[in-house]
Scaffold this active site. Structure first.
Site, PDB file in Angstrom:
ATOM      1  N   LYS A  90      64.638 105.266  46.802  1.00 24.37           N
ATOM      2  CA  LYS A  90      63.821 106.187  47.601  1.00 24.37           C
ATOM      3  C   LYS A  90      62.516 106.567  46.912  1.00 24.37           C
ATOM      4  O   LYS A  90      61.512 106.817  47.561  1.00 24.37           O
ATOM      5  CB  LYS A  90      64.630 107.436  47.941  1.00 24.37           C
ATOM      6  CG  LYS A  90      65.651 107.197  49.048  1.00 24.37           C
ATOM      7  CD  LYS A  90      66.219 108.496  49.572  1.00 24.37           C
ATOM      8  CE  LYS A  90      67.014 108.278  50.845  1.00 24.37           C
ATOM      9  NZ  LYS A  90      68.342 107.660  50.582  1.00 24.37           N
ATOM     10  N   GLU A 112      61.903 115.999  55.936  1.00 21.46           N
ATOM     11  CA  GLU A 112      63.218 116.405  56.407  1.00 21.46           C
ATOM     12  C   GLU A 112      64.235 115.605  55.599  1.00 21.46           C
ATOM     13  O   GLU A 112      63.927 114.502  55.132  1.00 21.46           O
ATOM     14  CB  GLU A 112      63.380 116.100  57.898  1.00 21.46           C
ATOM     15  CG  GLU A 112      63.807 114.676  58.171  1.00 21.46           C
ATOM     16  CD  GLU A 112      63.047 114.027  59.315  1.00 21.46           C
ATOM     17  OE1 GLU A 112      61.912 114.432  59.592  1.00 21.46           O
ATOM     18  OE2 GLU A 112      63.614 113.097  59.898  1.00 21.46           O
ATOM     19  N   SER A 378      71.264  99.816  45.968  1.00 15.03           N
ATOM     20  CA  SER A 378      70.199 100.757  46.329  1.00 15.03           C
ATOM     21  C   SER A 378      70.229 102.051  45.515  1.00 15.03           C
ATOM     22  O   SER A 378      69.203 102.703  45.358  1.00 15.03           O
ATOM     23  CB  SER A 378      70.275 101.080  47.823  1.00 15.03           C
ATOM     24  OG  SER A 378      71.573 101.539  48.177  1.00 15.03           O
TER      25      SER A 378
HETATM   26  C1  LIG Z   1      69.125 106.955  51.500  1.00 13.71           C
HETATM   27  C2  LIG Z   1      69.869 105.856  50.910  1.00 13.71           C
HETATM   28  C3  LIG Z   1      70.164 104.681  51.645  1.00 13.71           C
HETATM   29  C4  LIG Z   1      69.841 104.502  53.092  1.00 13.71           C
HETATM   30  O1  LIG Z   1      68.474 104.464  53.411  1.00 13.71           O
HETATM   31  P1  LIG Z   1      67.752 103.128  53.839  1.00 13.71           P
HETATM   32  O2  LIG Z   1      66.444 103.602  54.371  1.00 13.71           O
HETATM   33  O3  LIG Z   1      68.583 102.455  54.890  1.00 13.71           O
HETATM   34  O4  LIG Z   1      67.612 102.281  52.643  1.00 13.71           O
HETATM   35  C5  LIG Z   1      70.823 103.651  50.986  1.00 13.71           C
HETATM   36  N1  LIG Z   1      71.210 103.755  49.694  1.00 13.71           N
HETATM   37  C6  LIG Z   1      70.955 104.876  48.978  1.00 13.71           C
HETATM   38  C7  LIG Z   1      71.411 104.918  47.554  1.00 13.71           C
HETATM   39  C8  LIG Z   1      70.291 105.947  49.546  1.00 13.71           C
HETATM   40  O5  LIG Z   1      70.056 107.052  48.823  1.00 13.71           O
END
Ligand SMILES: *Cc1c(COP(=O)(O)O)cnc(C)c1O
Length: 394
Positions: A90, A112, A378
């Protein structure tokens, strides 16, 4: 040639666009006119890349996971977004957008957040850039996500509970829009995924594209070939997925697979699978697939992972799916938990529950021993420890 990107008006085929009330037109139009020239400018690129390197800690490693590879009898590479500052992908987006806001002369940032992860990433860059920060969060979520609320406050952000509707993400979004309409001059609305009206989906995709930019040279270094055979990523709104896919969209030999949250199962009401269970409609100013009733009311989604608990999907993903460029699978809560424990025990990496959905898809696709599979991790699992402990086998 197929065009995988937004047209002038932010459409990806029938999806996307900017379906916004007249009162927001000025704000969105100002951003639309400025974002491309700012992102392409040398001054933006210099500062964005400096911060990604020295503040975020990029490039994030691409790690050849040998024990996991053995388990699936293929070659698996983990893109370690979990090692970024604040623990997920993020920050790539919030660093980029705060620079854009600054270059547009804005002084105040609003956002938000549902689970609070985007709120924390936003409050972080606001502290870094000395910008005023207001984060809207449903009152229900404020109570459920106290550690993130406290982080945001420590970082200097004001957290405003939204008390309308179900008091969750959608209601926080409405409050943020109301704020933006009232403060068009000095305020920048920082959206956390590839969702919302044009230009947000295209802008956020460009800021997350650093992930696939790195995968290219890292794969070349590790295997002699820039191209993996598969890239797997989880999908809530879709920002980490589009970031991992971006530079490979026009290389059909690379299979792109996004994994949405099935929750308790796509045949149950407790799901967040917008492709499997959604229909086409408008959400947050864009046309896309979303979970809605026949008369267009948004259905509250469910997933064990807060970051995938979103009722829609970014419009570019809806398009890529429709034209057959991507495959969209789903994984249940149970499957994601099992995948998280498996990665932890095989590689000593505790993934975020969101990322565990991408890992769960390793069981759902046919892989050959010579395939080279990139899984986008992610985020890290610290924030999910309560859930993991509750499901730990005794
Ligand atoms: C917020 C988040 C997501 C989902 O958001 P995307 O916009 O679909 O990438 C995925 N993995 C993590 C670790 C997150 O914090």
């Amino acid at each position: 040639m197929t065009n995988y990107f937004a047209d002038e008006n932010g459409f990806f085929g029938q999806f996307g666009g900017a379906y916004i009330p007249e009162m927001l037109h000025h704000n969105v139009e100002e951003l639309r006119q400025r974002y491309r020239s700012i992102i392409d400018s040398e001054s933006f690129q210099r500062e964005y890349r400096r911060l990604l390197k020295h503040y975020v800690g990029r490039p994030s490693p691409l790690y050849h996971a040998q024990r996991l590879s053995q388990r699936y009898n293929t070659q698996i590479f983990l893109k370690r977004e979990d090692l970024n500052h604040t623990g997920s992908h993020k920050i790539n987006n919030t660093i980029g957008q705060i620079l854009i806001a600054k270059m547009m002369g804005k002084k105040r940032i609003i956002a938000e957040t549902g689970a609070g992860q985007h709120g924390v990433a936003t409050a972080t860059v606001c502290a870094l850039m000395d910008m005023q920060c207001v984060v809207y969060m449903g009152e229900t979520d404020v109570q459920r996500q106290m550690p993130n609320v406290l982080r945001m406050k420590m970082l200097g952000a004001e957290v405003v509970p939204a008390v309308s509707g179900n008091k969750t993400l959608k209601d926080a979004g409405n409050e943020a829009l109301r704020d933006w309409i009232s403060n068009p001059e000095d305020t920048y609305y920082l959206i956390g995924s590839v969702v919302g009206p044009h230009p947000y989906p295209d802008m956020v995709a460009r800021l997350q594209a650093i992930i696939s930019e790195e995968i290219q040279w890292q794969m070349k270094e590790l295997t002699g070939d820039e191209n993996p055979t598969h890239i797997l990523a989880c999908i809530g709104g879709g920002s980490n997925a589009i970031g991992a896919f971006y530079h490979y969209l026009d290389r059909p030999q690379v299979q792109l697979i996004a994994v949405e949250a099935a929750g308790k199962g796509i045949d149950t009401p407790e799901t967040a699978a917008s492709i499997a269970r959604g229909t086409v409609g408008i959400i947050q100013g864009a046309k896309t697939y979303l979970l809605q009733t026949p008369d267009g009311q948004i259905i509250e989604p469910y997933s064990i992972s807060a970051g995938l608990d979103y009722p829609g999907i970014g419009p570019q993903h809806a398009y890529l799916y429709e034209i057959g460029r991507t495959q969209i699978l789903s994984a249940t809560d149970e499957e994601a938990l099992a995948a998280a424990f498996e990665l932890t025990r095989l590689e000593g990496i505790i993934p975020a529950l969101e990322s565990a959905h991408a890992l769960a898809a390793l069981n759902k696709i046919k892989l050959n021993p010579t395939d080279r599979v990139v899984v986008n991790i992610s985020g890290r699992g610290d924030k999910d420890m309560d859930t993991y402990i509750r499901h730990m086998q005794k």
